[in-house]
Design a protein around this motif. Structure first.
Motif, short mmCIF file in Angstrom:
data_model
loop_
_atom_site.label_atom_id
_atom_site.label_comp_id
_atom_site.label_asym_id
_atom_site.label_seq_id
_atom_site.Cartn_x
_atom_site.Cartn_y
_atom_site.Cartn_z
N LEU A 156 0.84 -1.20 0.00
CA LEU A 156 0.00 0.00 0.00
C LEU A 156 0.88 1.25 0.00
CD1 LEU A 156 -2.71 -1.06 2.62
CD2 LEU A 156 -2.93 -1.00 0.13
N PRO A 157 0.41 2.33 -0.65
CA PRO A 157 1.21 3.55 -0.71
C PRO A 157 1.25 4.27 0.63
CG PRO A 157 -0.93 3.93 -1.72
CD PRO A 157 -0.86 2.46 -1.40
N THR A 158 2.40 4.81 0.93
CA THR A 158 2.59 5.59 2.15
C THR A 158 3.61 6.67 1.85
OG1 THR A 158 3.19 5.48 4.50
CG2 THR A 158 4.39 4.04 3.01
N GLN A 159 3.76 7.61 2.72
CA GLN A 159 4.78 8.65 2.52
C GLN A 159 5.58 8.78 3.80
OE1 GLN A 159 3.74 11.19 -0.43
NE2 GLN A 159 5.18 12.83 -0.02
N LEU A 160 6.32 7.71 4.09
CA LEU A 160 7.03 7.55 5.34
C LEU A 160 7.87 8.77 5.71
CD1 LEU A 160 8.18 3.90 4.63
CD2 LEU A 160 6.61 4.56 6.46
N VAL A 161 7.86 9.08 7.02
CA VAL A 161 8.55 10.26 7.52
C VAL A 161 9.33 9.89 8.78
CG1 VAL A 161 6.60 11.03 8.95
CG2 VAL A 161 8.25 12.72 8.09
N ALA A 162 10.45 10.56 9.01
CA ALA A 162 11.26 10.29 10.19
C ALA A 162 10.63 10.88 11.44
CB ALA A 162 12.66 10.88 10.00
N CYS A 163 10.70 10.17 12.55
CA CYS A 163 10.17 10.68 13.82
C CYS A 163 10.79 12.04 14.17
CB CYS A 163 10.46 9.69 14.95
SG CYS A 163 9.22 8.41 15.14
N ARG A 164 12.07 12.18 13.93
CA ARG A 164 12.74 13.45 14.25
C ARG A 164 12.11 14.60 13.47
NH1 ARG A 164 16.79 16.13 17.56
NH2 ARG A 164 17.04 18.10 16.49
N THR A 165 11.78 14.37 12.21
CA THR A 165 11.15 15.40 11.39
C THR A 165 9.79 15.78 11.95
OG1 THR A 165 12.31 14.57 9.43
CG2 THR A 165 10.38 15.97 9.05
N VAL A 166 9.01 14.79 12.37
CA VAL A 166 7.70 15.05 12.96
C VAL A 166 7.84 15.83 14.26
CG1 VAL A 166 5.60 14.00 13.88
CG2 VAL A 166 6.73 12.99 11.88
N ALA A 167 8.81 15.45 15.08
CA ALA A 167 9.03 16.13 16.35
C ALA A 167 9.37 17.59 16.14
CB ALA A 167 10.15 15.43 17.13
N GLU A 168 10.20 17.89 15.15
CA GLU A 168 10.56 19.27 14.86
C GLU A 168 9.34 20.07 14.42
OE1 GLU A 168 13.56 18.67 11.93
OE2 GLU A 168 15.17 18.34 13.40
N GLU A 169 8.50 19.48 13.59
CA GLU A 169 7.31 20.19 13.11
C GLU A 169 6.29 20.38 14.24
OE1 GLU A 169 5.34 22.17 9.95
OE2 GLU A 169 7.40 21.46 10.24
N LEU A 170 6.17 19.38 15.12
CA LEU A 170 5.24 19.49 16.24
C LEU A 170 5.70 20.57 17.21
CD1 LEU A 170 2.67 18.38 17.53
CD2 LEU A 170 4.07 16.61 18.63
N ALA A 171 7.01 20.65 17.43
CA ALA A 171 7.55 21.71 18.29
C ALA A 171 7.30 23.08 17.68
CB ALA A 171 9.05 21.49 18.51
N ASP A 172 7.46 23.19 16.36
CA ASP A 172 7.17 24.46 15.68
C ASP A 172 5.71 24.85 15.87
OD1 ASP A 172 9.76 24.64 14.74
OD2 ASP A 172 9.30 23.91 12.72
N LEU A 173 4.81 23.88 15.69
CA LEU A 173 3.38 24.15 15.81
C LEU A 173 3.02 24.57 17.22
CD1 LEU A 173 0.52 23.94 14.47
CD2 LEU A 173 0.43 21.60 15.37
N ALA A 174 3.62 23.92 18.21
CA ALA A 174 3.27 24.18 19.60
C ALA A 174 3.77 25.55 20.07
CB ALA A 174 3.85 23.09 20.50
N THR A 175 4.75 26.10 19.38
CA THR A 175 5.31 27.39 19.80
C THR A 175 4.91 28.54 18.88
OG1 THR A 175 7.35 26.85 18.59
CG2 THR A 175 7.32 26.36 20.94
N ALA A 176 4.27 28.23 17.77
CA ALA A 176 3.92 29.28 16.80
C ALA A 176 2.66 30.02 17.22
CB ALA A 176 3.71 28.66 15.42
N PRO A 177 2.56 31.31 16.92
CA PRO A 177 1.32 32.03 17.17
C PRO A 177 0.22 31.51 16.26
CG PRO A 177 2.83 33.38 15.89
CD PRO A 177 3.60 32.17 16.31
#
Length: 250
Positions: A156-177
């Motif tokens: 099945l198709p997927t667009q696998l992503v590294a945990c570290r990449t997700v963590a960086e984006e989640l941290a950005d979201l949590a701190t962004a206005p």
């Protein structure tokens, strides 16, 4: 940069470890919350103490199996407790990690994550959600769950992503206005891959044979085959491909 105090639920898990690392590297104060640190988001043990002084909760706690009913009950209880204890502690918001395609799911763990999103959004504290593609690290778990020396995995198709990449984006979201934009942002890897083919790359290094199957019998396999769980046009694509990530593990 202002320093924020984050309480991370699921801090010792697959994604949580990276979230703690990213926030710490950025100079924030981090309170790790997991049973290993004496904090249980289900029973509430240690939760009030952990949240004292916290400004933001990051919820990456997860259930250990894919069984929908049990996972949904876990998320129902954790969402209620994080809102209740967080409100009493004066927490400003909750940021949580979900899965791309959860809104389309009808069964299985993805349906439980859909319920998780709805449960958190219905609580008293503001909630920000990041939907991520399946993790590179998830492929190893699929091989670990095999029976014998052969792993039968879906093509099945997927667009696998590294945990570290997700963590960086989640941290950005949590701190962004707060800002206008997609209602729920998405993060995925740089290209579409086939789950069984990615597993074959890892299996070759572990001495595990991987046989691709059509995925029938899996929850929502039909819509998954049509790309329902791939990132949308507004998604951020970042991080290494699975092969690049795998090479970096050596």
């Amino acid at each position: 940069m202002s320093i924020t105090t984050f309480a991370v639920a699921g801090a010792t898990g697959r994604l949580g470890r990276h979230v703690v690392d990213v926030l710490t590297e950025r100079g924030h104060r981090v309170v790790p919350m997991s049973r290993a640190t004496g904090v249980d988001v289900i029973t509430g043990q240690g939760l009030a103490e952990a949240l004292a002084g916290a400004e933001v909760i990051i919820d990456v706690a997860s259930w250990h199996s894919s069984e929908e009913e049990a996972a949904t009950e876990f998320f129902r209880t954790s969402a209620r407790n994080l809102h209740e204890y967080g409100r009493k502690a004066g927490v400003a918001q909750i940021a949580m990690a979900s899965i791309i395609g959860a809104d389309k799911a009808t069964a299985g763990f993805l349906a439980a994550k859909k319920a998780h999103e709805e449960l958190l959004l219905s609580g008293p504290l503001p909630v920000r959600i990041l939907r991520a593609a399946q993790f590179h690290e998830f492929v190893g778990s699929l091989l670990d769950w095999r029976q014998g020396d052969v792993a039968y995995l879906p093509a099945l198709p997927t667009q696998l992503v590294a945990c570290r990449t997700v963590a960086e984006e989640l941290a950005d979201l949590a701190t962004a206005p707060a800002a206008p934009g997609p209602p729920i942002p998405e993060i995925a890897g740089p290209r579409t891959e086939i789950m069984a083919e990615a597993a074959r790359l890892l299996g070759a290094r572990r001495g595990v044979e991987v046989v691709a199957v059509d995925g029938s019998g899996m929850p929502d396999a039909g819509i998954a085959a049509k790309g329902a769980f791939l990132p949308g046009p507004h998604a951020k694509l970042a991080g290494p491909t699975f092969q690049e990530w795998l090479d970096a593990q050596l």
